[in-house]
Design a protein around this motif. Structure first.
Motif, PDB file in Angstrom:
ATOM      1  N   THR A 273       0.850  -1.195   0.000  1.00 21.91           N
ATOM      2  CA  THR A 273       0.000   0.000   0.000  1.00 21.91           C
ATOM      3  C   THR A 273       0.882   1.238   0.000  1.00 21.91           C
ATOM      4  O   THR A 273       1.788   1.355   0.821  1.00 21.91           O
ATOM      5  CB  THR A 273      -0.897  -0.016   1.253  1.00 21.91           C
ATOM      6  N   TYR A 274       0.597   2.144  -0.945  1.00 23.75           N
ATOM      7  CA  TYR A 274       1.389   3.379  -0.986  1.00 23.75           C
ATOM      8  C   TYR A 274       0.510   4.616  -1.058  1.00 23.75           C
ATOM      9  O   TYR A 274       1.009   5.736  -1.168  1.00 23.75           O
ATOM     10  CB  TYR A 274       2.368   3.352  -2.172  1.00 23.75           C
ATOM     11  N   GLY A 275      -0.805   4.431  -0.982  1.00 27.14           N
ATOM     12  CA  GLY A 275      -1.715   5.565  -1.020  1.00 27.14           C
ATOM     13  C   GLY A 275      -3.063   5.146  -0.497  1.00 27.14           C
ATOM     14  O   GLY A 275      -3.302   3.966  -0.222  1.00 27.14           O
ATOM     15  N   ALA A 276      -3.949   6.125  -0.349  1.00 29.35           N
ATOM     16  CA  ALA A 276      -5.264   5.853   0.234  1.00 29.35           C
ATOM     17  C   ALA A 276      -6.292   6.796  -0.371  1.00 29.35           C
ATOM     18  O   ALA A 276      -6.968   7.534   0.327  1.00 29.35           O
ATOM     19  CB  ALA A 276      -5.210   6.018   1.746  1.00 29.35           C
ATOM     20  N   PRO A 281      -9.778   2.644   5.359  1.00 28.61           N
ATOM     21  CA  PRO A 281      -8.654   1.822   5.815  1.00 28.61           C
ATOM     22  C   PRO A 281      -8.600   0.500   5.046  1.00 28.61           C
ATOM     23  O   PRO A 281      -9.510   0.163   4.294  1.00 28.61           O
ATOM     24  CB  PRO A 281      -8.960   1.572   7.289  1.00 28.61           C
ATOM     25  N   LEU A 282      -7.548  -0.220   5.277  1.00 24.75           N
ATOM     26  CA  LEU A 282      -7.363  -1.510   4.619  1.00 24.75           C
ATOM     27  C   LEU A 282      -7.987  -2.601   5.477  1.00 24.75           C
ATOM     28  O   LEU A 282      -7.699  -2.691   6.669  1.00 24.75           O
ATOM     29  CB  LEU A 282      -5.859  -1.758   4.465  1.00 24.75           C
ATOM     30  N   THR A 283      -8.835  -3.413   4.879  1.00 26.44           N
ATOM     31  CA  THR A 283      -9.479  -4.511   5.597  1.00 26.44           C
ATOM     32  C   THR A 283      -9.222  -5.805   4.854  1.00 26.44           C
ATOM     33  O   THR A 283      -9.463  -5.886   3.653  1.00 26.44           O
ATOM     34  CB  THR A 283     -10.996  -4.267   5.697  1.00 26.44           C
ATOM     35  N   VAL A 284      -8.698  -6.797   5.566  1.00 29.43           N
ATOM     36  CA  VAL A 284      -8.439  -8.088   4.920  1.00 29.43           C
ATOM     37  C   VAL A 284      -9.022  -9.213   5.762  1.00 29.43           C
ATOM     38  O   VAL A 284      -8.974  -9.172   6.988  1.00 29.43           O
ATOM     39  CB  VAL A 284      -6.932  -8.341   4.711  1.00 29.43           C
ATOM     40  N   PRO A 285      -9.579 -10.222   5.091  1.00 28.19           N
ATOM     41  CA  PRO A 285     -10.123 -11.355   5.829  1.00 28.19           C
ATOM     42  C   PRO A 285      -8.994 -12.116   6.521  1.00 28.19           C
ATOM     43  O   PRO A 285      -7.943 -12.353   5.930  1.00 28.19           O
ATOM     44  CB  PRO A 285     -10.755 -12.231   4.741  1.00 28.19           C
ATOM     45  N   ILE A 296       1.040  -8.188   3.970  1.00 24.09           N
ATOM     46  CA  ILE A 296       0.614  -6.806   3.799  1.00 24.09           C
ATOM     47  C   ILE A 296       1.751  -5.884   4.193  1.00 24.09           C
ATOM     48  O   ILE A 296       2.264  -5.970   5.309  1.00 24.09           O
ATOM     49  CB  ILE A 296      -0.605  -6.502   4.702  1.00 24.09           C
ATOM     50  N   ARG A 297       2.133  -5.032   3.279  1.00 24.61           N
ATOM     51  CA  ARG A 297       3.216  -4.078   3.551  1.00 24.61           C
ATOM     52  C   ARG A 297       2.794  -2.671   3.127  1.00 24.61           C
ATOM     53  O   ARG A 297       1.752  -2.475   2.506  1.00 24.61           O
ATOM     54  CB  ARG A 297       4.468  -4.482   2.754  1.00 24.61           C
ATOM     55  N   GLY A 298       3.615  -1.706   3.486  1.00 21.06           N
ATOM     56  CA  GLY A 298       3.385  -0.340   3.039  1.00 21.06           C
ATOM     57  C   GLY A 298       4.682   0.197   2.461  1.00 21.06           C
ATOM     58  O   GLY A 298       5.760  -0.342   2.723  1.00 21.06           O
TER      59      GLY A 298
END
Lengths: 371, 371
Positions: A273-276, A281-285, A296-298
């Motif tokens: 992730t590098y932007g929004a 927000p980021l949601t993952v199962p 998951i990284r940024g």
């Protein structure tokens, strides 16, 4: 080793400087710059200042005439006080990116000469000004074979794409990279680099009126597949085996879009992730983390540049980027050149929902500039 | 190298087996086992089956008398058809973990002898049965100096803790590990291993009536700090500098609890998810990914065991775990021994909300078993 790399990097920044060039001119220039004295609405707190500055240079300083400086969304966020980097003091000069030409050098400047092109060594240079006086260590010399707009827009977005494609997953020929926000400046860089590296890019964009035109443009850059967010939700592209599942996903949107990109990844795939853009927000199962080893990284280019300022990795990256640009393998994103006197229009168009989305606003300081 | 490791691992599984021991008995034993023939409510689809089985062994087989087999939440999920691993066929025998004693060996069995203690080599052994006949390669010999309950509960939860503490972040003395669900079986293992390794553990639990008793118990295991979910939200523990921010966070809850644990991590900290007790997905703010380089991972012991079944890493892990157990540095989680005839009660207590939470149900097959 660090010392060796630092030395190589310094040398790489050297021009064949001659003592004759390394002289201040003992005159003054009229400097136009965009400043902000406090955080707030960019249309209100930014102002253009004109000031005579002396080019009486300290021995280690250079006088740079800026040629072009793009406005990036992060610059807007900085003015709003919403960015993770704050100015050291007010008033602050707008702009983190751009290219300039060296007009004069102090007596002890070793690594650059009059006529060289330079870009900022670090973030927060304050590029939205017609002239800058700075220690020579604050700039990096780049080749003049690089087209000017590509030089002006090189150090943030293409480098972000470069690092995300190189630092998280070791990709092989024909591996697939999936990204949302594919028409962003970084997205366009990712598409072009995937083509150069032999990866296949699957590019997600929002549905829009001019979708066909956008698809044509991205295909021209080298995009292998372009899908809307809606098409991604039901695509059989990976399930059918037509393409292998992506081992790397790039996310600048967040929210449901990011979840959907993550869902397509191969086991042990990485989402960076590098932007929004969606502000969600980021949601993952959880099941995908546990059973599919989703990673998951940024990524934040400013931090990378700060921590790798004189590293070999940076030297190699800038060298490669310049080669790609001057050989025509890499084009700057769609853009408009705007004279600094029309800065209000450029700032407005850079703000979210500011219209003419998709054309990066690049400030110039000389109406006769040829690019 | 892989071959070498495989050989070492096989040898490590060897007992000083003597030909005299390696004989089938040509008799039969009454085997009691818990089976399920379809997915569904565990209370309805599990049944106890009793059957005479012949101990006429194939040359490579061993007859194992199971001593103890814990019921884990994953076993319940498997019966419900909700787990990522499905039985190869129906009827399937319940249970993935446990310890047994070798009663007899086929003529060509090399690596184990009568009287040895063994645990399953892989998941899906079907441990909830009084007797099992299996290829010798399906079991791993362990030392009889390990207490029986610790041996029965070693291969899933303590190994999960071991891998999460060793494989994601290189921790130093006095580094801090934060975890939610700290009173889970894995949580109790993490606390004990942190003490052995010299890390400090910050342990998050849900508020409850018997909180003081729980805190006393976890402190006895070596917990450095115990906080409720509510206390975590307002803690000054890290902000004040009393403890350095954790570089590793472990999450088995998900939802808001996971977000809160992530929020406490040091820059470039890693959050490892291995469970989802709240059933809520993981949500993280984008800014934390980008600006703080938060790293989100998942861990699944079953997958690790499958991919590392004969690796040196597994051999070293099981060796270390046995040493910790037989020297008293590591205790099994709180538990109750339940005879297989009372399996209904044990299954009920293992199901979510099944009462007597906090006491792992361990099936035994001999009412006179001394532990």
């Amino acid at each position: 080793m660090a010392t060796f790399v630092a030395r190589v990097f310094q040398n790489w920044r050297v021009s064949a400087s001659q003592a004759a060039f390394n002289q201040a001119r003992n005159a003054s220039v009229l400097c136009k710059r965009l400043e902000f004295k406090e955080y707030g609405d960019p249309m209100e707190v930014i102002s253009k200042v004109e000031e005579e500055i002396s080019d009486d240079l300290q021995p280690n300083e250079v006088l740079v005439k800026m040629l072009a400086a793009p406005l990036n969304p992060a610059d807007i966020n900085t003015v709003q006080g919403k960015y993770a980097v704050k100015p050291d003091s007010f008033p602050a000069v707008l702009g983190n990116e751009g290219v300039g030409e060296v007009l004069a050098c102090g007596s002890k400047v070793k690594h650059t000469g009059v006529g060289d092109w330079v870009i900022p060594f670090l973030n927060q240079f304050g590029t939205c000004r017609s002239h800058a006086i700075a220690p020579e260590d604050d700039v990096v010399k780049i080749r003049k074979t690089v087209p000017l707009v590509e030089a002006a827009t090189m150090s943030v977005n293409p480098c972000t794409a470069f690092r995300m494609l190189n630092d998280f997953v070791t990709l092989d020929d024909n591996d697939v990279v999936i990204q949302n926000g594919a028409n962003s400046a970084v997205g366009q860089a990712v598409i072009q680099m995937c083509r150069v590296y032999g990866y296949r890019s699957v590019n997600i964009v929002r549905s829009r009126d001019d979708l066909d035109e956008l698809k044509e443009y991205l295909t021209g850059l080298g995009a292998n597949v372009i899908l809307t967010e809606e098409e991604l939700r039901t695509t059989q592209l990976f399930k059918s085996g037509e393409l292998p599942r992506p081992r790397l996903g790039l996310n600048c949107v967040g929210g449901a879009s990011a979840t959907e990109v993550a869902r397509q990844l191969a086991p042990s795939g990485t989402l960076v992730t590098y932007g929004a853009m969606s502000r969600a927000p980021l949601t993952v199962p959880t099941a995908q983390l546990i059973f599919s080893d989703l990673r998951i990284r940024g990524f934040w280019m400013t931090h990378w540049t700060r921590t790798h300022s004189v590293s070999r990795a940076r030297w190699e990256m800038l060298d490669e980027m310049q080669t790609l640009c001057d050989q025509g393998y890499f084009k700057a994103p769609r853009h408009e050149l705007v004279h600094i006197d029309e800065w209000r229009e450029a700032v407005r168009r850079t703000m979210p929902g500011g219209g003419r989305v998709g054309a990066k606003q690049i400030l110039i300081f000389d109406r006769d500039l040829k690019v």
